[in-house]
Scaffold this active site. Structure first.
Site, PDB file in Angstrom:
ATOM      1  N   CYS A 173       8.608   3.155 -15.136  1.00  0.00           N
ATOM      2  CA  CYS A 173       8.529   4.350 -15.972  1.00  0.00           C
ATOM      3  C   CYS A 173       8.662   4.019 -17.456  1.00  0.00           C
ATOM      4  O   CYS A 173       8.022   4.633 -18.303  1.00  0.00           O
ATOM      5  CB  CYS A 173       9.624   5.339 -15.593  1.00  0.00           C
ATOM      6  SG  CYS A 173       9.272   6.183 -14.066  1.00  0.00           S
ATOM      7  N   CYS A 221       6.485  -7.828 -25.733  1.00  0.00           N
ATOM      8  CA  CYS A 221       5.925  -6.524 -25.346  1.00  0.00           C
ATOM      9  C   CYS A 221       7.030  -5.493 -25.544  1.00  0.00           C
ATOM     10  O   CYS A 221       7.833  -5.626 -26.471  1.00  0.00           O
ATOM     11  CB  CYS A 221       5.387  -6.563 -23.917  1.00  0.00           C
ATOM     12  SG  CYS A 221       6.654  -6.817 -22.665  1.00  0.00           S
TER      13      CYS A 221
END
Ligand SMILES: [Zn+2]
Length: 389
Positions: free
Chosen positions: A201, A347
């Site tokens: 998520c 990232c």
């Protein structure tokens, strides 16, 4: 449903006070519940793994319904990004432990029930001991290692495992219970997906109301198992798609070859789930900490910083000097990178970049490092002016 998972002896042993009779009156007047069913709920104990997106609605409604003993296991703290969906917690709870926050809310909702707080990571070392005290497990975990763990210990302990998962606009739920003739999670997914192939998520996002819907369905199934009414989602999986408002039902079958619930099981106790799911693979690529990256920058060392997130993420937050090459393009654009100097890849949280490091290694880059914790950790530890998302 053949009957309640709570035997008569246990429900006969509990009493409902005058206050409880009043509190649960809307249950009691239904012939499917009555005081009999309400006593079963009171006699029952349910463990919610996680007090997050799925655990919040599940625990709220199970508490309202009068489940006598509600256990919660979580080790996390409430974060601002949780509040878009984790309805157990409020703005005033930011920074508090999720268990403390959940406890306050649930006690306010129903002081008649007993709350048991397990302030720890649900792990191979403690899972069997924790689950032993409960009748049903509601799995609200958000990662594969915990899902396999909760599945396996429930199979070993012969307890139903009410499963739920959400992803962006979709969610699914079912009840795993081989001892009640249904399949288990491993019957469906004998092997975990390759690490990094499935974003969580935090990486892919989720519509905040989705875990609400799925978590409430998990509460519905739990209550049905306790009352022994209706058709439980054993051997059936419900998939919900919010954008079309489609509920689809899939038939699930037991796998006779299943290593935990099959005819010749090979697994009889908890294994190392992090290793099984490759969650440690992040650590198996060379990595640098955000502190080390800061030191390199301050020392003006020669290296290249590559950001493998998507352009929209780069718009929200970036580390100065980073070159944006989304993960999906890294293989074909590898020539844009210099092989002579070290490369640090980052990232959002470190998973996609770990995959990028492996891709670059496969293309002959020897001096490439993953930034541990990604831009999230950079924002936390080095530069709070970088927005978190
Ligand atoms: Zn199985």
């Amino acid at each position: 449903m053949k009957g309640s998972i709570i035997d008569d002896k246990r429900s006969d042993a509990v009493q409902l006070s005058a206050k409880e009779l009043q509190r649960y009156s809307r249950h009691l007047i239904m012939p499917e519940v009555t005081a009999e069913g309400q006593k079963r709920l009171k006699a029952a104990s349910v463990l919610c793994i996680g007090a997050g997106g799925l655990g919040s609605p599940a625990a709220l409604y199970l508490a309202c319904a009068g489940v006598g003993t509600l256990g919660l296991v979580d080790f996390d703290r409430v974060d601002l990004t949780n509040l878009q969906r984790q309805v157990l917690h409020g703005t005033k709870d930011i920074g508090r432990s999720k268990l403390e926050s959940a406890c306050d809310r649930l006690q306010d909702i129903n002081p008649e029930i007993e709350l048991k707080l397990h302030d720890c990571r649900f792990s191979s070392g403690n899972a069997q001991q924790i689950v032993a005290d409960y009748d049903v497990v509601v799995d609200g975990s958000d990662n594969f290692a915990t899902r396999y763990l909760s599945n396996d210990v429930c199979v070993f302990a012969r307890k139903p495992n009410v499963y739920g998962s959400v992803f962006r606009f979709e969610g699914q739920t079912t009840v795993f219970a081989p001892h009640l003739s249904g399949p288990c999670y491993r019957c469906l997914f004998p092997e975990p997906p390759p690490p990094d192939s499935v974003p969580n998520c935090a990486q892919a996002g989720v519509l905040g109301v989705l875990p609400g819907i799925i978590g409430m369905l998990q509460a519905v199934e739990t209550i049905k198992l306790i009352l022994g009414i209706g058709e439980p989602l054993i051997g059936r999986l419900v998939h919900f798609e919010a954008l079309k408002v489609h509920f689809r039902e899939l038939k699930l079958r037991r796998d006779p070859q299943c290593p935990v619930c099959g005819e010749n099981p090979t697994i009889f106790g908890p294994i190392d789930y992090d290793q099984f799911c490759g969650a440690r693979e992040d650590g198996s690529v060379p990595a640098v900490s955000v502190q080390e990256l800061k030191r390199k920058m301050d020392a003006s060392e020669a290296f290249e910083l590559v950001d493998v997130r998507e352009p929209f993420e780069f718009e929200i937050a970036r580390i100065d000097g980073a070159k944006l090459i989304p993960l999906s393009e890294i293989a074909e654009r590898a020539d844009e990178l210099q092989r002579e100097q070290p490369i640090v890849v980052h990232c959002h949280s470190g998973r996609r970049s770990a995959q990028a490091v492996r891709l670059l290694q496969q293309r002959g880059f020897a001096n490439v490092y993953n930034l541990e914790g990604g831009i999230d950790a950079w924002s936390d530890a080095i530069d709070p002016s970088v927005p978190k998302y």
